[in-house]
Scaffold this active site. Structure first.
Site, mmCIF file in Angstrom:
data_model
loop_
_atom_site.group_PDB
_atom_site.id
_atom_site.type_symbol
_atom_site.label_atom_id
_atom_site.label_comp_id
_atom_site.label_asym_id
_atom_site.label_seq_id
_atom_site.Cartn_x
_atom_site.Cartn_y
_atom_site.Cartn_z
ATOM 1 N N ASP A 107 -1.724 -0.852 6.156
ATOM 2 C CA ASP A 107 -1.978 -0.225 7.450
ATOM 3 C C ASP A 107 -3.456 -0.174 7.819
ATOM 4 O O ASP A 107 -3.793 0.096 8.966
ATOM 5 C CB ASP A 107 -1.422 1.203 7.469
ATOM 6 N N ASP B 268 0.858 -1.178 0.000
ATOM 7 C CA ASP B 268 0.000 0.000 0.000
ATOM 8 C C ASP B 268 0.906 1.244 0.000
ATOM 9 O O ASP B 268 2.098 1.156 0.328
ATOM 10 C CB ASP B 268 -0.870 -0.035 1.262
ATOM 11 N N ASP C 65 -0.440 5.119 0.922
ATOM 12 C CA ASP C 65 -0.803 6.051 1.990
ATOM 13 C C ASP C 65 -0.782 5.388 3.363
ATOM 14 O O ASP C 65 -1.475 4.396 3.600
ATOM 15 C CB ASP C 65 -2.197 6.632 1.743
#
Length: 269
Positions: free
Chosen positions: A215, A8, A10
């Site tokens: 996250d 990922d 961001d």
């Protein structure tokens, strides 16, 4: 053993607030040194990802808009694989629903609930910039959506969220939630895209281990689909408590700091 690393952006490889990947540079250099492919798998658009592909000097495929499409540079693989269309220098495997249909459904949602809902398609570049902290040019790229509509719900309560989900499902669509936004998507997710691309890698290179780093909850399909999943900490120093799967390795370190440590741990072993 060969690795393929899916990540990922961001809040994971790049900082949630500054959008910097500086803390992850040692691990990025290790991946390059060991010729380990780094596959960006994010809610960001193709146009946004291409900026990071250029910065990282990455020749590898990438996955846009929560598994909406897989972009494979022409000539990257020697083996045959099915793809949907060719665009620029890519063979593209499309998995998502076209953006205009997603916008139509969001309009239906907005007319059916008594709270303010704003999608990227409702905002100009300046307002996207203000809402995300992106500069104007990055905000322009973020609005170039093809398979995913990001939106915010103001004054959200559980009954409102339940109603939104009900409407989405009634249209045969799906949703996910990232660090900042809801995402309205089709019958796609990061995990499906990762599995398809990993199969092509295995046809090309044989036995390999897949690694995933994320996250947030929208990364969970990706993390479930890899052999070695890592969850980095969110701002504030906690892991996303909506992910309870004990098979996922929780790494200490917020965003790119945790990302850096996870990759160093992986390669050092």
């Amino acid at each position: 053993m060969n690795y393929v690393v899916y990540t990922d952006l961001d809040g994971t490889l790049i900082d949630h607030d500054t959008y910097s990947y500086e803390p992850a540079k040692p691990a990025l250099e290790l991946l390059e040194k060991h010729n380990i492919p780094l596959i960006i798998c994010t809610s960001k658009t193709r146009a946004e990802i291409e900026v990071y592909v250029k910065k990282l000097n990455s020749p590898h495929p990438f996955i846009s808009e929560n598994g909406g499409a897989i972009f494979i540079p022409k000539g990257y693989f020697d083996v045959d694989y099915d793809y949907t269309i060719t665009y620029k220098n890519y063979n593209i495997i499309e998995l998502g629903t076209e953006y205009p249909k997603l916008r139509q459904v969001l309009e239906d949602i907005k007319s059916s609930v008594d709270v303010e809902i704003l999608g990227f398609g409702d905002l100009d570049d300046e307002n996207v910039s203000k809402d995300t902290g992106l500069d104007i040019e990055s905000a322009r790229l973020a609005k170039m959506r093809e398979y995913d509509e990001a939106f915010k719900v103001k004054g959200e309560e559980k009954n409102v969220a339940d109603r939104i989900i009900e409407i989405i499902k009634s249209h045969g669509l799906n949703y996910t939630r990232g660090g900042r936004y809801w995402h309205l998507i089709g019958d796609n997710d990061k995990g499906k895209a990762v599995e398809i691309l990993s199969d092509i890698y295995e046809k090309q290179f044989g036995n390999l281990q897949t690694v995933g780093l994320g996250d947030s909850l929208n990364d969970y399909p990706m993390l479930k689909s890899v052999d070695i999943p890592y969850l980095v900490q969110k701002p504030g120093g906690k892991h996303d408590d909506s992910i309870t799967d004990s098979k996922i390795n929780r790494i200490e370190g917020i965003g790119p700091k945790g990302w850096n440590q996870a990759i160093i741990n992986l390669i050092s072993r």
